[in-house]
Design a protein around this motif. Structure first.
Motif, PDB file in Angstrom:
ATOM      1  N   PRO A   1       0.774  -1.222  -0.029  1.00  0.00           N
ATOM      2  CA  PRO A   1       0.149  -0.111  -0.045  1.00  0.00           C
ATOM      3  C   PRO A   1       0.850   1.258   0.079  1.00  0.00           C
ATOM      4  O   PRO A   1       1.830   1.295   0.583  1.00  0.00           O
ATOM      5  CB  PRO A   1      -0.861  -0.132   1.163  1.00  0.00           C
ATOM      6  N   PRO A   2       0.693   2.219  -0.921  1.00  0.00           N
ATOM      7  CA  PRO A   2       1.283   3.368  -0.882  1.00  0.00           C
ATOM      8  C   PRO A   2       0.641   4.399   0.347  1.00  0.00           C
ATOM      9  O   PRO A   2      -0.349   3.990   0.652  1.00  0.00           O
ATOM     10  CB  PRO A   2       0.867   4.128  -2.231  1.00  0.00           C
ATOM     11  N   THR A   3       1.520   5.082   0.917  1.00  0.00           N
ATOM     12  CA  THR A   3       0.861   6.215   1.940  1.00  0.00           C
ATOM     13  C   THR A   3       0.108   7.132   1.219  1.00  0.00           C
ATOM     14  O   THR A   3       0.018   7.453   0.174  1.00  0.00           O
ATOM     15  CB  THR A   3       2.191   6.876   2.508  1.00  0.00           C
ATOM     16  N   ALA A   4      -0.574   7.836   2.189  1.00  0.00           N
ATOM     17  CA  ALA A   4      -1.471   8.860   1.695  1.00  0.00           C
ATOM     18  C   ALA A   4      -0.720  10.015   0.930  1.00  0.00           C
ATOM     19  O   ALA A   4      -1.043  10.481  -0.013  1.00  0.00           O
ATOM     20  CB  ALA A   4      -2.247   9.430   2.834  1.00  0.00           C
ATOM     21  N   ARG A   5       0.469  10.555   1.472  1.00  0.00           N
ATOM     22  CA  ARG A   5       1.335  11.502   1.029  1.00  0.00           C
ATOM     23  C   ARG A   5       1.612  10.937  -0.410  1.00  0.00           C
ATOM     24  O   ARG A   5       1.819  11.972  -1.253  1.00  0.00           O
ATOM     25  CB  ARG A   5       2.423  11.701   1.789  1.00  0.00           C
ATOM     26  N   GLN A   6       2.179   9.819  -0.613  1.00  0.00           N
ATOM     27  CA  GLN A   6       2.371   9.326  -1.934  1.00  0.00           C
ATOM     28  C   GLN A   6       1.261   9.375  -2.944  1.00  0.00           C
ATOM     29  O   GLN A   6       1.421   9.825  -4.320  1.00  0.00           O
ATOM     30  CB  GLN A   6       2.890   7.818  -2.038  1.00  0.00           C
ATOM     31  N   ILE A   7       0.100   9.059  -2.526  1.00  0.00           N
ATOM     32  CA  ILE A   7      -0.958   9.375  -3.343  1.00  0.00           C
ATOM     33  C   ILE A   7      -1.361  10.806  -3.762  1.00  0.00           C
ATOM     34  O   ILE A   7      -1.576  11.025  -4.840  1.00  0.00           O
ATOM     35  CB  ILE A   7      -2.390   8.654  -2.849  1.00  0.00           C
ATOM     36  N   TRP A   8      -1.191  11.654  -2.834  1.00  0.00           N
ATOM     37  CA  TRP A   8      -1.533  13.057  -2.989  1.00  0.00           C
ATOM     38  C   TRP A   8      -0.393  13.679  -3.955  1.00  0.00           C
ATOM     39  O   TRP A   8      -0.679  14.679  -4.989  1.00  0.00           O
ATOM     40  CB  TRP A   8      -1.585  13.839  -1.674  1.00  0.00           C
TER      41      TRP A   8
END
Length: 248
Positions: free
Chosen positions: A52-59
């Motif tokens: 799973p990517p982090t939320a920061r990576q997605i943003w």
């Protein structure tokens, strides 16, 4: 304002603005709808990336210049659960309350419904076109769901060659996001311009032509962006473009 490691004398306006925005962002509690959509994107990307990517990576990925600005805005609103559909209208008085329902399917019109469940033939045709094109490039085409649409810019694919792997990921993020956005635009055309006429629909030929026009426009734009004399450091590498669109 005290920022560890930041010297005021060497501070640029751009960097100061970025720091202030980050500080404000850190203090702002996450919206419940945003948390739900981020988890949805993480679940979808875990199946593709293996973790799973982090939320920061997605943003961060949603800012990718590989995706056109209108589509980035579409994804950003999606990750915030901010599209005005379905439940947004349910608590309103008539006639706005009726907008919560999909006139074709007589059910609540969520983004999940619009992009993956509606009986509009354009939806199924567009996703089939996207799958057919990407299957030529990606060995194992992943299942695309709502989380994939919001987070496709953070998808990663493997290949023996680093450039080929990057090309697969770039093709995936462009085709998936543009396909979803086209479905959204056709839905808005039906509901707004054609005033919810349930008998209005595009012909199969027109759906295919619209999708091809979108993808061909992206290819043409990529070709133009390889012009180093015009775009300088912002120019795309020729190999980047070739690895993206080769085999499609």
């Amino acid at each position: 304002l005290i920022v560890p490691g930041a010297r005021l004398g060497a501070m640029s306006q751009k960097r100061a603005h970025r720091i202030i925005r980050q500080l404000k962002s850190d203090r702002t509690p996450e919206r419940r709808a945003t948390a739900v959509e981020i988890k949805r994107a993480q679940a979808a990307l875990t199946k593709i990336n293996g973790r799973p990517p982090t939320a920061r990576q997605i943003w961060t990925a949603t800012k990718s210049k590989d995706v056109s600005r209108n589509v980035r805005n579409f994804q950003w609103k999606g990750l915030h659960g901010a599209h005005k559909v379905g439940e947004y209208f349910e608590t309103m008085p008539s006639p706005w309350k009726e907008l919560a329902q999909c006139p074709r399917c007589n059910c609540t019109e969520s983004m999940q419904h619009i992009l993956f469940e509606c009986t509009d033939p354009a939806r199924e045709t567009i996703w089939q076109l996207a799958e057919d094109s990407l299957e030529k490039k990606i060995d194992s085409y992943p299942e695309v769901d709502l989380g994939t649409v919001w987070g496709c810019s953070a998808a990663v694919f493997e290949d023996e060659e680093k450039e080929a792997a990057a090309g697969k990921a770039r093709a995936f993020r462009i085709i998936v996001s543009e396909s979803a956005f086209l479905i959204w635009k056709i839905r808005c055309e039906r509901r707004i311009q054609h005033e919810d006429d349930v008998n209005w629909t595009l012909s199969q030929e027109e759906i295919i032509n619209r999708w091809r026009a979108v993808i061909n426009m992206r290819i043409s734009t990529d070709r133009l962006l390889t012009n180093k004399s015009r775009h300088k450091r912002g120019a795309l590498g020729t190999q980047t473009v070739l690895h993206t669109w080769r085999s499609l």
